[in-house]
Scaffold this active site. Structure first.
Site, mmCIF file in Angstrom:
data_model
loop_
_atom_site.group_PDB
_atom_site.id
_atom_site.type_symbol
_atom_site.label_atom_id
_atom_site.label_comp_id
_atom_site.label_asym_id
_atom_site.label_seq_id
_atom_site.Cartn_x
_atom_site.Cartn_y
_atom_site.Cartn_z
ATOM 1 N N HIS A 1 0.852 -1.193 0.000
ATOM 2 C CA HIS A 1 0.000 0.000 0.000
ATOM 3 C C HIS A 1 0.887 1.242 0.000
ATOM 4 C CE1 HIS A 1 -3.183 2.814 1.135
ATOM 5 N NE2 HIS A 1 -4.005 1.888 0.723
ATOM 6 N N ASP B 1 -7.870 -5.250 -0.370
ATOM 7 C CA ASP B 1 -8.343 -6.053 -1.509
ATOM 8 C C ASP B 1 -8.017 -7.526 -1.396
ATOM 9 O OD1 ASP B 1 -7.415 -3.192 -3.216
ATOM 10 O OD2 ASP B 1 -9.455 -3.964 -3.143
HETATM 11 C C1 SDX Z 1 -6.071 0.158 -3.066
HETATM 12 O O1 SDX Z 1 -4.360 4.665 -2.082
HETATM 13 C C2 SDX Z 1 -5.300 4.024 -1.507
HETATM 14 O O2 SDX Z 1 -5.749 4.355 -0.438
HETATM 15 C C3 SDX Z 1 -5.820 2.810 -2.269
HETATM 16 C C4 SDX Z 1 -6.865 1.973 -1.556
HETATM 17 C C5 SDX Z 1 -8.152 2.745 -1.318
HETATM 18 O O3 SDX Z 1 -8.898 2.374 -0.404
HETATM 19 O O4 SDX Z 1 -8.453 3.652 -2.134
HETATM 20 O O5 SDX Z 1 -6.354 1.529 -0.307
HETATM 21 C C6 SDX Z 1 -7.255 0.763 -2.389
HETATM 22 O O6 SDX Z 1 -5.790 0.527 -4.176
HETATM 23 C C7 SDX Z 1 -5.205 -0.825 -2.298
HETATM 24 C C8 SDX Z 1 -3.958 -1.297 -3.127
HETATM 25 C C9 SDX Z 1 -4.419 -2.383 -4.103
HETATM 26 N N1 SDX Z 1 -3.316 -2.686 -5.060
HETATM 27 C C10 SDX Z 1 -2.703 -3.899 -5.024
HETATM 28 O O7 SDX Z 1 -2.894 -4.748 -4.143
HETATM 29 C C11 SDX Z 1 -1.748 -4.129 -6.198
HETATM 30 C C12 SDX Z 1 -0.415 -4.716 -5.668
HETATM 31 N N2 SDX Z 1 0.246 -3.637 -4.895
HETATM 32 C C13 SDX Z 1 1.158 -2.793 -5.597
HETATM 33 O O8 SDX Z 1 1.004 -2.590 -6.927
HETATM 34 C C14 SDX Z 1 1.669 -1.619 -4.747
HETATM 35 O O9 SDX Z 1 1.947 -2.113 -3.515
HETATM 36 C C15 SDX Z 1 0.791 -0.393 -4.621
HETATM 37 C C16 SDX Z 1 0.402 0.157 -5.945
HETATM 38 C C17 SDX Z 1 -0.426 -0.700 -3.822
HETATM 39 C C18 SDX Z 1 1.601 0.664 -3.858
HETATM 40 O O10 SDX Z 1 2.627 1.015 -4.673
HETATM 41 P P1 SDX Z 1 3.734 2.117 -4.207
HETATM 42 O O11 SDX Z 1 3.474 2.683 -2.888
HETATM 43 O O12 SDX Z 1 3.868 3.049 -5.348
HETATM 44 O O13 SDX Z 1 4.957 1.249 -3.983
HETATM 45 P P2 SDX Z 1 5.937 0.809 -5.109
HETATM 46 O O14 SDX Z 1 5.141 0.355 -6.298
HETATM 47 O O15 SDX Z 1 6.928 1.891 -5.306
HETATM 48 O O16 SDX Z 1 6.608 -0.460 -4.427
HETATM 49 C C19 SDX Z 1 7.633 -0.276 -3.454
HETATM 50 C C20 SDX Z 1 8.496 -1.513 -3.611
HETATM 51 C C21 SDX Z 1 8.900 -1.752 -5.063
HETATM 52 O O17 SDX Z 1 10.133 -2.429 -5.024
HETATM 53 P P3 SDX Z 1 11.488 -1.536 -5.310
HETATM 54 O O18 SDX Z 1 11.294 -0.873 -6.656
HETATM 55 O O19 SDX Z 1 11.548 -0.542 -4.173
HETATM 56 O O20 SDX Z 1 12.581 -2.572 -5.311
HETATM 57 O O21 SDX Z 1 7.747 -2.675 -3.210
HETATM 58 C C22 SDX Z 1 7.580 -3.528 -4.333
HETATM 59 C C23 SDX Z 1 7.852 -2.712 -5.588
HETATM 60 O O22 SDX Z 1 8.377 -3.552 -6.607
HETATM 61 N N3 SDX Z 1 6.181 -3.969 -4.297
HETATM 62 C C24 SDX Z 1 5.768 -5.213 -4.486
HETATM 63 C C25 SDX Z 1 4.374 -5.165 -4.311
HETATM 64 N N4 SDX Z 1 3.988 -3.916 -4.040
HETATM 65 C C26 SDX Z 1 5.115 -3.166 -4.042
HETATM 66 N N5 SDX Z 1 6.431 -6.336 -4.786
HETATM 67 C C27 SDX Z 1 5.679 -7.461 -4.902
HETATM 68 N N6 SDX Z 1 4.322 -7.517 -4.753
HETATM 69 C C28 SDX Z 1 3.645 -6.372 -4.450
HETATM 70 N N7 SDX Z 1 2.330 -6.407 -4.275
#
Ligand code: SDX
Length: 427
Positions: free
Chosen positions: A305, A362
């Site tokens: 998140h 989710d």
């Molecule tokens: C919702 O914003 C809100 O409030 C949203 C929400 C709401 O109520 O409106 O809470 C609802 O959207 C919840 C999130 C649902 N999305 C997912 O579950 C999709 C999987 N999660 C990711 O795509 C990610 O975690 C996000 C999009 C939720 C958050 O992304 P960020 O904060 O931009 O973090 P990032 O993408 O920069 O990731 C940080 C690191 C990265 O690695 P590095 O580049 O630092 O090496 O963590 C890794 C990412 O590769 N990473 C993951 C991961 N999520 C982040 N690696 C593996 N699996 C994952 N799920």
């Protein structure tokens, strides 16, 4: 007042006021920065940017806190109802019993849609994704309600807000019915908001539909958990669209489009599809390895998140609700066991621990919604149904905020500098 923030740029010192809220991080007020320095700030994804002031929802990502108008999400999920949370978000205070009855009555009187709106469904293929239908049909509402689009008239804003909250369940149920080739059911206002939705979705004209109280309670709680969430991507989309004075129904359609993405609200559908792909707990290590592999775009859907870096309080309530729904429906779903094992293994893996990735709202919702009978493609529609109250509450707050103006970010330009046109014969 906190001491000003100091910035030195090109040898010049500049002070910027630091503003404090009632709780949470202070903000550096940089509204005069470009005028004073000729420089922009750079913050793609807005990870360090407050776009507005708001009194609606407060999140503490480290402590796993989520408050709606000051009330903790766990207490609202346990003791409140979605209608009561809608009133709270829109009006700022919990309603008295009389106020809640009047509000629920008002909402119930807007549950029907214009009869011609049903024609819009006919244009879609039966296998159209329900979120595609929601984008189209909710956007089409902007062609029907010319009496509630003067956004500077509080009365018209409230009627538009009530219409959107009331009609989303009807349109969502119609999207489902259209996909399964069953007739649309009209709302039955003798039922609760959530009971009405369940009947329009799962009822058929040929039989009496009995709302299962345990399912009704679980769905109502799921709606509460999805109602609002600060300045997330889809809420920011609604605010940005609304900042130009656009039609409120069109702004909500823009929010639906943004929510659809698998990185946002589409994650509940993606998470369940991922659990199906994993199948059994034995295959979990393979998927964990893929999620950690920088060369593999695969992410563990339902994990991580932008704000929560400890745990998502909604996921905790959701996991508890899975057990209640399974007991009430006397169902067992091996996917739930796989989900529990996946959480356990992921949270013991250094990669997930150091990147603070854990189940978000989710992750478990798909398991419950499947048990209740929704197809995976409807999961994000349910998220949009619930989030509509947050979108309209944030839209109202934006319009009445004296600081707000049309949203128009700038950029760091990295393209070609000026060059002369070359006629095609000379290229
Ligand atoms: C919702 O914003 C809100 O409030 C949203 C929400 C709401 O109520 O409106 O809470 C609802 O959207 C919840 C999130 C649902 N999305 C997912 O579950 C999709 C999987 N999660 C990711 O795509 C990610 O975690 C996000 C999009 C939720 C958050 O992304 P960020 O904060 O931009 O973090 P990032 O993408 O920069 O990731 C940080 C690191 C990265 O690695 P590095 O580049 O630092 O090496 O963590 C890794 C990412 O590769 N990473 C993951 C991961 N999520 C982040 N690696 C593996 N699996 C994952 N799920």
């Amino acid at each position: 007042m906190t001491e000003a923030a100091k910035l030195t740029l090109s040898g010049q010192d500049h002070d910027y006021p630091v503003l404090s809220g009632s709780v949470g991080p202070d903000v550096v007020d940089i509204r005069k920065l470009y005028g004073q320095t000729g420089a922009f700030t750079y913050d793609p994804g807005f990870t360090s940017t407050a776009s507005c002031q708001s009194k609606l929802t407060y999140i503490d990502g480290d402590e796993g806190v989520l408050l709606h108008r000051g009330y903790p999400i766990g207490e609202l999920a346990e003791q409140s109802s979605f209608m009561e949370v809608c009133y709270l978000l829109l009006n700022g205070e919990l309603p008295t019993a009389d106020e809640l009855e009047k509000f629920s009555w008002t909402i119930s009187r807007h549950t029907m849609v214009h009869e011609q709106l049903a024609q819009f469904f006919r244009g879609f293929r039966r296998d159209a994704h329900p979120m595609a239908i929601m984008c189209g049909v909710v956007g089409a509402l902007s062609a029907f309600y010319h009496d509630s689009t003067d956004i500077h008239d509080p009365q018209q804003r409230m009627i538009a807000s009530h219409r959107l909250i009331a009609k989303m369940p009807t349109i969502a149920a119609m999207a489902y019915k259209y996909s399964v080739g069953q007739p649309f059911l009209y709302p039955d206002n003798s039922l609760s908001y959530t009971g009405n939705f369940l009947r329009m979705t799962f009822g058929v004209p040929a039989e009496q539909y009995e709302v299962n109280p345990a399912v009704e309670k679980a769905m109502d709680r799921i709606f509460i958990l999805h109602a609002d969430h600060e300045q997330n991507a889809s809420t920011s989309t609604v605010r940005l669209a609304g900042s130009s004075g656009a039609n409120p129904f069109a702004c909500i359609a823009a929010g639906i489009a943004c929510l659809w993405g698998p990185a946002h609200g589409g994650a509940n559908e993606a998470a369940l599809n991922m659990l199906h792909e994993i199948g059994t707990p034995e295959r979990i290590p393979e998927f964990i390895a893929r999620a950690k592999d920088k060369n593999d775009p695969f992410r563990l859907m339902g994990f991580g998140h932008r704000v929560y870096k400890n745990y998502d309080p909604r996921a905790t309530v959701m996991q508890k609700t899975v057990r209640e729904v399974f007991a009430a429906l006397n169902v067992q779903d091996p996917l739930f066991e796989t989900a529990l094992r996946l959480e356990e293994i992921a949270l013991s893996d250094d990669y997930f621990v150091e990147k603070k990735l854990f189940p978000n709202v989710d992750f478990y919702s798909g398991v419950i919604l499947s048990a209740i009978g929704f197809p995976t493609s409807m999961f994000t529609v349910l998220f949009a149904l619930a989030r509509t109250v947050g979108w309209v509450a944030q839209w109202n707050e934006m319009i009445t905020d004296p600081d707000q103006k049309i949203g128009r970010p700038r950029q760091l330009y990295t393209g070609p500098t000026q060059r002369a046109y070359v006629p095609v014969g000379q290229r």
